[in-house]
Structures are given as C-alpha cells and as structure tokens.
Design a protein around this motif. Sequence first.
Motif, PDB file in Angstrom:
ATOM      1  N   GLY A  15      -5.521  -5.984  -5.029  1.00  0.00           N
ATOM      2  CA  GLY A  15      -6.356  -4.816  -5.288  1.00  0.00           C
ATOM      3  C   GLY A  15      -7.685  -5.196  -5.900  1.00  0.00           C
ATOM      4  O   GLY A  15      -8.746  -4.646  -5.540  1.00  0.00           O
ATOM      5  N   GLN A  16      -7.673  -6.143  -6.820  1.00  0.00           N
ATOM      6  CA  GLN A  16      -8.912  -6.601  -7.430  1.00  0.00           C
ATOM      7  C   GLN A  16      -9.800  -7.306  -6.410  1.00  0.00           C
ATOM      8  O   GLN A  16     -11.026  -7.164  -6.436  1.00  0.00           O
ATOM      9  N   SER A  17      -9.174  -8.041  -5.492  1.00  0.00           N
ATOM     10  CA  SER A  17      -9.948  -8.697  -4.440  1.00  0.00           C
ATOM     11  C   SER A  17     -10.623  -7.663  -3.536  1.00  0.00           C
ATOM     12  O   SER A  17     -11.776  -7.833  -3.131  1.00  0.00           O
ATOM     13  N   GLY A  18      -9.893  -6.582  -3.242  1.00  0.00           N
ATOM     14  CA  GLY A  18     -10.490  -5.510  -2.434  1.00  0.00           C
ATOM     15  C   GLY A  18     -11.690  -4.891  -3.123  1.00  0.00           C
ATOM     16  O   GLY A  18     -12.725  -4.625  -2.494  1.00  0.00           O
ATOM     17  N   ASP A  19     -11.591  -4.655  -4.435  1.00  0.00           N
ATOM     18  CA  ASP A  19     -12.723  -4.107  -5.183  1.00  0.00           C
ATOM     19  C   ASP A  19     -13.906  -5.064  -5.160  1.00  0.00           C
ATOM     20  O   ASP A  19     -15.068  -4.647  -5.032  1.00  0.00           O
ATOM     21  N   ILE A  21     -14.595  -7.294  -2.837  1.00  0.00           N
ATOM     22  CA  ILE A  21     -15.195  -7.307  -1.498  1.00  0.00           C
ATOM     23  C   ILE A  21     -16.071  -6.077  -1.303  1.00  0.00           C
ATOM     24  O   ILE A  21     -17.189  -6.156  -0.764  1.00  0.00           O
ATOM     25  N   MET A  22     -15.579  -4.913  -1.731  1.00  0.00           N
ATOM     26  CA  MET A  22     -16.374  -3.689  -1.583  1.00  0.00           C
ATOM     27  C   MET A  22     -17.673  -3.778  -2.376  1.00  0.00           C
ATOM     28  O   MET A  22     -18.728  -3.309  -1.918  1.00  0.00           O
ATOM     29  N   ALA A  23     -17.604  -4.409  -3.546  1.00  0.00           N
ATOM     30  CA  ALA A  23     -18.824  -4.588  -4.335  1.00  0.00           C
ATOM     31  C   ALA A  23     -19.799  -5.512  -3.609  1.00  0.00           C
ATOM     32  O   ALA A  23     -21.020  -5.290  -3.639  1.00  0.00           O
ATOM     33  N   LEU A  24     -19.270  -6.533  -2.948  1.00  0.00           N
ATOM     34  CA  LEU A  24     -20.132  -7.423  -2.177  1.00  0.00           C
ATOM     35  C   LEU A  24     -20.767  -6.700  -0.989  1.00  0.00           C
ATOM     36  O   LEU A  24     -21.934  -6.933  -0.658  1.00  0.00           O
ATOM     37  N   VAL A  25     -19.994  -5.826  -0.353  1.00  0.00           N
ATOM     38  CA  VAL A  25     -20.544  -5.042   0.757  1.00  0.00           C
ATOM     39  C   VAL A  25     -21.690  -4.162   0.258  1.00  0.00           C
ATOM     40  O   VAL A  25     -22.752  -4.049   0.902  1.00  0.00           O
ATOM     41  N   THR A  26     -21.503  -3.539  -0.900  1.00  0.00           N
ATOM     42  CA  THR A  26     -22.566  -2.716  -1.486  1.00  0.00           C
ATOM     43  C   THR A  26     -23.811  -3.549  -1.757  1.00  0.00           C
ATOM     44  O   THR A  26     -24.943  -3.134  -1.472  1.00  0.00           O
ATOM     45  N   GLU A  27     -23.601  -4.746  -2.279  1.00  0.00           N
ATOM     46  CA  GLU A  27     -24.728  -5.636  -2.564  1.00  0.00           C
ATOM     47  C   GLU A  27     -25.403  -6.076  -1.275  1.00  0.00           C
ATOM     48  O   GLU A  27     -26.638  -6.122  -1.184  1.00  0.00           O
ATOM     49  N   VAL A  87      -3.364   0.024   0.830  1.00  0.00           N
ATOM     50  CA  VAL A  87      -4.214  -1.163   0.934  1.00  0.00           C
ATOM     51  C   VAL A  87      -4.730  -1.318   2.365  1.00  0.00           C
ATOM     52  O   VAL A  87      -5.876  -1.728   2.582  1.00  0.00           O
ATOM     53  N   GLU A  88      -3.886  -0.999   3.344  1.00  0.00           N
ATOM     54  CA  GLU A  88      -4.321  -1.047   4.736  1.00  0.00           C
ATOM     55  C   GLU A  88      -5.503  -0.101   4.965  1.00  0.00           C
ATOM     56  O   GLU A  88      -6.480  -0.449   5.646  1.00  0.00           O
ATOM     57  N   ILE A  89      -5.405   1.093   4.400  1.00  0.00           N
ATOM     58  CA  ILE A  89      -6.500   2.060   4.528  1.00  0.00           C
ATOM     59  C   ILE A  89      -7.752   1.524   3.852  1.00  0.00           C
ATOM     60  O   ILE A  89      -8.867   1.625   4.376  1.00  0.00           O
ATOM     61  N   ARG A  90      -7.577   0.930   2.665  1.00  0.00           N
ATOM     62  CA  ARG A  90      -8.702   0.345   1.937  1.00  0.00           C
ATOM     63  C   ARG A  90      -9.357  -0.765   2.751  1.00  0.00           C
ATOM     64  O   ARG A  90     -10.586  -0.885   2.798  1.00  0.00           O
ATOM     65  N   MET A 140     -20.669 -10.358  -8.537  1.00  0.00           N
ATOM     66  CA  MET A 140     -20.212 -11.722  -8.314  1.00  0.00           C
ATOM     67  C   MET A 140     -19.127 -12.110  -9.322  1.00  0.00           C
ATOM     68  O   MET A 140     -18.144 -12.778  -8.976  1.00  0.00           O
ATOM     69  N   ASN A 141     -19.306 -11.684 -10.562  1.00  0.00           N
ATOM     70  CA  ASN A 141     -18.312 -12.007 -11.594  1.00  0.00           C
ATOM     71  C   ASN A 141     -16.964 -11.366 -11.297  1.00  0.00           C
ATOM     72  O   ASN A 141     -15.908 -11.978 -11.499  1.00  0.00           O
ATOM     73  N   VAL A 142     -17.014 -10.114 -10.816  1.00  0.00           N
ATOM     74  CA  VAL A 142     -15.760  -9.420 -10.473  1.00  0.00           C
ATOM     75  C   VAL A 142     -15.036 -10.158  -9.356  1.00  0.00           C
ATOM     76  O   VAL A 142     -13.815 -10.356  -9.402  1.00  0.00           O
ATOM     77  N   GLN A 143     -15.813 -10.574  -8.356  1.00  0.00           N
ATOM     78  CA  GLN A 143     -15.186 -11.298  -7.251  1.00  0.00           C
ATOM     79  C   GLN A 143     -14.615 -12.629  -7.723  1.00  0.00           C
ATOM     80  O   GLN A 143     -13.506 -13.013  -7.341  1.00  0.00           O
ATOM     81  N   ASP A 144     -15.361 -13.340  -8.542  1.00  0.00           N
ATOM     82  CA  ASP A 144     -14.881 -14.634  -9.044  1.00  0.00           C
ATOM     83  C   ASP A 144     -13.587 -14.472  -9.833  1.00  0.00           C
ATOM     84  O   ASP A 144     -12.669 -15.291  -9.724  1.00  0.00           O
ATOM     85  N   ASP A 145     -13.513 -13.409 -10.646  1.00  0.00           N
ATOM     86  CA  ASP A 145     -12.283 -13.165 -11.417  1.00  0.00           C
ATOM     87  C   ASP A 145     -11.102 -12.922 -10.488  1.00  0.00           C
ATOM     88  O   ASP A 145      -9.985 -13.417 -10.726  1.00  0.00           O
TER      89      ASP A 145
END
Length: 230
Positions: A15-19, A21-27, A87-90, A140-145
């Motif tokens: 779930g954290q990885s999905g968040d 990735i979505m943050a990276l898409v926004t960026e 998660v599939e929907i996400r 980037m920090n969220v993704q790294d975590d």
Amino acid sequence: MGKKDSWIEEFEALGQSGDAIMALVTERNRLLRSGGDALKVSARIRQSQNNFSYDLTALQRDLERDRSSKKLSPKEYDRRRNLLNEVEIRKKEIQKAFEDKGKTSLMSSGMSNPAYEPEESENTVGYSNSELTAQQQETMNVQDDGLKRIAQIVRRQKKIGIAIGDEIDGQNEIIDELTDRTEATAGRISRQTRAVNHVSRKEGSVCGYWVTIILLFVAIISMVIWTVTG
C-alpha cells in the motif's frame, strides 16, 4: 497486541508503494505541465509499477496457499481477498493517471497556439517553485521509505529460507550417519552369527553351547559399547 503476520506486513508495504507511485505520477505530471524533464521520473514510475505488480501477484499466490493449507478462516480469507481487490483497483487508477497525462502532454505539445498554457491542478495552484521542490523531495522520500520496507521484507524472507535450508542439511547428515551405523551394526551381527553357527556345528557337547552363549553375550556387549561410543 499480537504480532502481525508476514502477509499483513507485506500488504501494508505494498500500500505504501502504491502511494509512492501515485506521488511520482503527480510529480511527473507537474513536470510535463511546466516543460521540465520528466523522463527520469517516468522511468522510475515504470520500474516501480513492475515491482508493484510482482509483489501484488506474490500476495495473491500466498493468500491462496494459506487458504489451501487451512491457515485462514473463510471470513479472514474473504477479508484479505477484498483488500487485494482494492489494490487491483488502485493499480488501474495509477496506470490510468500515468497514461492519460502522457497522452494529454503529447496533444498539448502539438497545439499551434504559442500562447497556450496548460492549466494548473489543485495540487500545484498557489505553490512557489521552492514549495514545489520541497513537495517533490517529500514524494521521493515517501517512495524511498516504501522501497526500504520492501527490501527489509525480502531480506527477512531470505534469512528464513537460508535457515530452513541449513536445518534440512543438518537433518540429512544425521539420517545418513544413522544409516551408516545401522548397516555397520547389521554387518557385525551377521559375522558374529556365522561365527556362532560355525562353533555350534563343531562342538556338539554342552561346552559348545556355553561357548556359543558367551560369544553371543560378548558380541551384544561389543555392539552396545560401539554404538554408544560411535
């Protein structure tokens, strides 16, 4: 509070990885609107999506395995199945956001009006460049975590696998040793039996029987001592 099982930990990490990735898409989308270099971010998104899909498949496989082995109640299985459906929907939402904005960017770059300016989204309106940079760093920090948590889970699973393999090797060595000792003992018994039979055939008197009894006794004592000290 009971310790979470590995499936729940891996699900939360996913779930954290999905968040992330979505943050990276926004960026990435912000860079496309501002004319920045979004190639590196896009590459990171694609790699993260591949990892996300792989981990999701692994969770689905593990869930079905736990169901087959009766580790989960039907109610708990349904609950986890619903979590994976979400998660599939996400995953589809992330992919759609990634693809749609890419198409929009291509269409915008082909417009003939030089005065055309893409509209800002609610995620960037009112932010200065320094604030947007800080937001990007936070992304980037969220993704790294998230990636670190996944790496920790993989390392833990690897250690467990190595420990199980070492235990199996140790048990196999013990079994081989017991097999060798059993075969050696059987050989000694066979030789002693032949020796006793030989003496019995030659000695038909009471003395011969006593010799037979003594030899058998000595053989048994010798085998016991050899087995204990061997």
